[in-house]
Write an enzyme that holds these catalytic residues in place. Structure first.
Site, PDB file in Angstrom:
ATOM      1  CG  ASP A   1       5.774   3.622   0.973  1.00 60.32           C
ATOM      2  OD1 ASP A   1       6.107   4.324   1.962  1.00 60.32           O
ATOM      3  OD2 ASP A   1       4.589   3.492   0.591  1.00 60.32           O
TER       4      ASP A   1
ATOM      5  CE1 TYR B   1      -3.623   2.568   0.766  1.00 59.70           C
ATOM      6  CE2 TYR B   1      -2.394   3.151   2.735  1.00 59.70           C
ATOM      7  CZ  TYR B   1      -3.424   3.403   1.841  1.00 59.70           C
ATOM      8  OH  TYR B   1      -4.240   4.487   2.044  1.00 59.70           O
TER       9      TYR B   1
ATOM     10  CE  LYS C   1       1.946   4.191   8.559  1.00 62.73           C
ATOM     11  NZ  LYS C   1       0.552   4.223   8.908  1.00 62.73           N
TER      12      LYS C   1
HETATM   13  C1  LIG Z   1       3.811   1.938   3.385  1.00 63.28           C
HETATM   14  C2  LIG Z   1       2.805   3.045   3.435  1.00 63.28           C
HETATM   15  N1  LIG Z   1       2.836   4.001   2.503  1.00 63.28           N
HETATM   16  C3  LIG Z   1       1.967   5.027   2.512  1.00 63.28           C
HETATM   17  C4  LIG Z   1       0.997   5.116   3.474  1.00 63.28           C
HETATM   18  C5  LIG Z   1       0.040   6.269   3.487  1.00 63.28           C
HETATM   19  O1  LIG Z   1       0.321   7.083   4.579  1.00 63.28           O
HETATM   20  P1  LIG Z   1      -0.802   8.044   5.195  1.00 63.28           P
HETATM   21  O2  LIG Z   1      -1.846   7.153   5.793  1.00 63.28           O
HETATM   22  O3  LIG Z   1      -0.073   8.866   6.200  1.00 63.28           O
HETATM   23  O4  LIG Z   1      -1.356   8.847   4.088  1.00 63.28           O
HETATM   24  C6  LIG Z   1       0.916   4.122   4.463  1.00 63.28           C
HETATM   25  C7  LIG Z   1      -0.124   4.168   5.495  1.00 63.28           C
HETATM   26  O5  LIG Z   1      -0.319   3.288   6.266  1.00 63.28           O
HETATM   27  C8  LIG Z   1       1.850   3.065   4.449  1.00 63.28           C
HETATM   28  O6  LIG Z   1       1.836   2.098   5.370  1.00 63.28           O
END
Ligand SMILES: Cc1ncc(COP(=O)(O)O)c(C=O)c1O
Length: 517
Positions: free
Chosen positions: A329, A236, A357
């Site tokens: 990511d 994700y 985060k």
């Molecule tokens: C690996 C990863 N990328 C992107 C995101 C998106 O981040 P946000 O929820 O702060 O928009 C998340 C959210 O859990 C994530 O786990």
């Protein structure tokens, strides 16, 4: 390209609840646990306070507390004592206020939430409405106290509402909450990120992980002058159109949108490969001009799935060979599985990294960074436009800086690793002893397990997990004061605030629950 070699089904926004949607399960009310509750009490986990309208359930219900303590005498308990303790606990775990508030919320906000997975759709039952959080604990509006393994989905790595972070935020608030102009705080956090994360020579701050991933996507396309990207089934990267890709069997390269409202054009350049499967990636790289291969270096958004080191190294070599950028990511793994993220942990350096985060310390922050020559394409240094009114705002920078300072202290990652190994080891042992098929693992403060025989190396393996059983497990753990992510397809998180006693209490609860489900 050879369709058979590409992953046929795309991923999905598991975190956003897409995967979990439609799997609501009804629960029969079940009794609470005595030894686990007792352990919680001993560890302090059941000692709520009456702050902010919550009620200390032990203080308000001495009969309940007495029953709990009495019931903890283990094998020597009489059946009668056990029965009365169960009855007391049934009374103790109340969700009336949560249900009332959530019922109202459903009339006010779609599904009653601001982000889908919070609605408990995939585990059933109404979600718990939080009143406050502190350290390793969450307190709900009914006065229940939980050992929290969600940690606001990852940011709370040093524990919730840390006193030092709060004090720094209070000081900063006096100076203003948003500048919309350069500040020293941005430099401080930028230097901390650059010093820590091997791939990052320059960084751009955003307000969320989604925003960071959107900026990163535009950047890799701008830098390579190529449009196509490869992602992985089960990974994700936020809710931007281009990442919400679903593909039926054999149509991975068609990039069919996974959500209504996502135009086909937005996902046409998104290909999907299978995690831990280098052949599936090379097949796509051979047939397409690919701008970047983007992945979670440890998957947390389809449950916890670690990569093999060979997989990460192989991706580094393949992307270099085919002229594509490699993007980690690290919104979830950054500063969590090691101070320098997964790239430091595995010793594989990508070209670009996204973060979020932890670097916001509980306030809204994201970031993307990478090699200087790549980052200088970003406006105003270069032509690729990306901006944000609140980006780099002083409160978020402050919380991030204080959180990272705490993480730098000796022993931080050793503590995370130790307690998390103990937790997942205890859960797996307890489950197996009770006859359940289970597999799982952890790296530092990130963990997860599946209700199936392992190994789980990709999303297709993860879908073999018994999600009905997970839902029963989740509810019964909740009733025992253990707050876990409400979906099989989410990783769990520990923090510096979790103690050995919290872990013991959690394992004790798990033993009881495994015997019941
Ligand atoms: C690996 C990863 N990328 C992107 C995101 C998106 O981040 P946000 O929820 O702060 O928009 C998340 C959210 O859990 C994530 O786990």
């Amino acid at each position: 390209m050879k369709l058979g070699e590409a992953c046929a089904v795309a991923p999905l926004a598991v975190s956003s609840g897409l995967l979990a949607a439609g799997a609501a399960i009804a629960f029969a009310p079940s009794v609470g646990s005595t030894p686990a509750r007792h352990a919680l009490r001993s560890s302090g986990a059941a000692r709520g306070s009456a702050t902010g309208g919550t009620v200390d359930q032990a203080a308000c219900a001495p009969a309940v507390a007495a029953a709990l303590v009495g019931a903890a005498a283990g094998a020597r308990r009489s059946r009668r004592a056990r029965r009365s303790a169960r009855q007391a606990l049934q009374t103790a775990f109340k969700t009336d206020m949560s249900e009332k508030i959530f019922a109202e919320a459903q009339d006010l906000m779609p599904g009653g939430v601001s982000s889908p997975v919070r609605a408990f759709k995939s585990v059933g039952g109404a979600p718990i409405v939080f009143d406050r959080v502190k350290g390793a604990y969450a307190f709900d509006v009914d006065g229940n106290k939980y050992i929290d393994y969600v940690g606001t989905w990852g940011p709370a790595i040093i524990g919730h509402a840390d006193d030092v972070v709060l004090a720094a935020l209070k000081d900063q608030m006096e100076k203003g909450t948003s500048f919309g102009a350069p500040s020293t705080l941005e430099n401080v956090l930028a230097k901390m990120v650059i010093d820590a994360v091997p791939s990052v020579e320059m960084v751009r701050f955003t307000n969320s992980g989604t925003e960071a991933c959107m900026g990163m996507l535009r950047l890799v396309r701008a830098y390579t002058n190529r449009e196509t990207v490869i992602k992985f089934e089960g990974c994700y990267h936020g809710h931007a159109d281009s990442f919400l890709v679903q593909a039926g069997s054999g149509v991975a390269t068609l990039g069919l949108p996974d959500s209504p409202g996502v135009p086909k054009g937005a996902t046409a350049g998104t290909l999907c490969a299978q995690y831990n499967n280098l052949e599936s990636v090379e097949a796509l790289l051979k047939e397409n001009e690919v701008a970047a291969v983007i992945l979670e270096p440890v998957v947390g958004n389809s449950g916890f799935i670690p990569p093999t080191k060979e997989f990460l190294q192989g991706l580094r070599e393949l992307t270099t060979k085919y002229g594509a950028l490699l993007v980690f990511d690290e919104v979830m793994t950054g500063f969590r599985i090691a101070y320098g993220g997964a790239q430091a942990y595995f010793g594989v350096t990508p070209d670009v990294t996204t973060m979020g985060k932890v670097i916001g310390g509980g306030l809204p922050v994201g970031a993307y960074g990478g090699r200087r020559d790549i980052m200088e394409v970003v406006a105003p240094a270069g032509p690729m436009y990306q901006a944000g009114t609140l980006s780099g705002n002083p409160l978020a920078m402050t919380a991030g800086i204080e959180t990272m300072k705490r993480l730098q202290q000796p022993g931080s990652y050793e503590h995370l690793d130790k307690i998390t190994k103990k937790l997942i080891g205890g859960i797996l042992d307890a489950g197996k002893e009770a006859g359940h098929a289970l597999c799982g693992g952890s790296i530092s403060g990130m963990f997860g397990f599946f209700f199936c025989e392992g190994p789980v190396t990709c999303f297709a393996d993860a879908t073999k997990s018994d999600t009905d059983k997970f839902a029963r497990w989740h509810r019964k753990m909740l009733e025992r004061g253990i707050y876990l992510a409400p979906s099989q397809y989410e990783a769990g998180f520990t923090s510096l605030a979790h103690t050995e006693e919290d872990i013991d209490a959690t394992i004790a609860a798990a033993k009881e629950v495994f015997a019941e489900i």
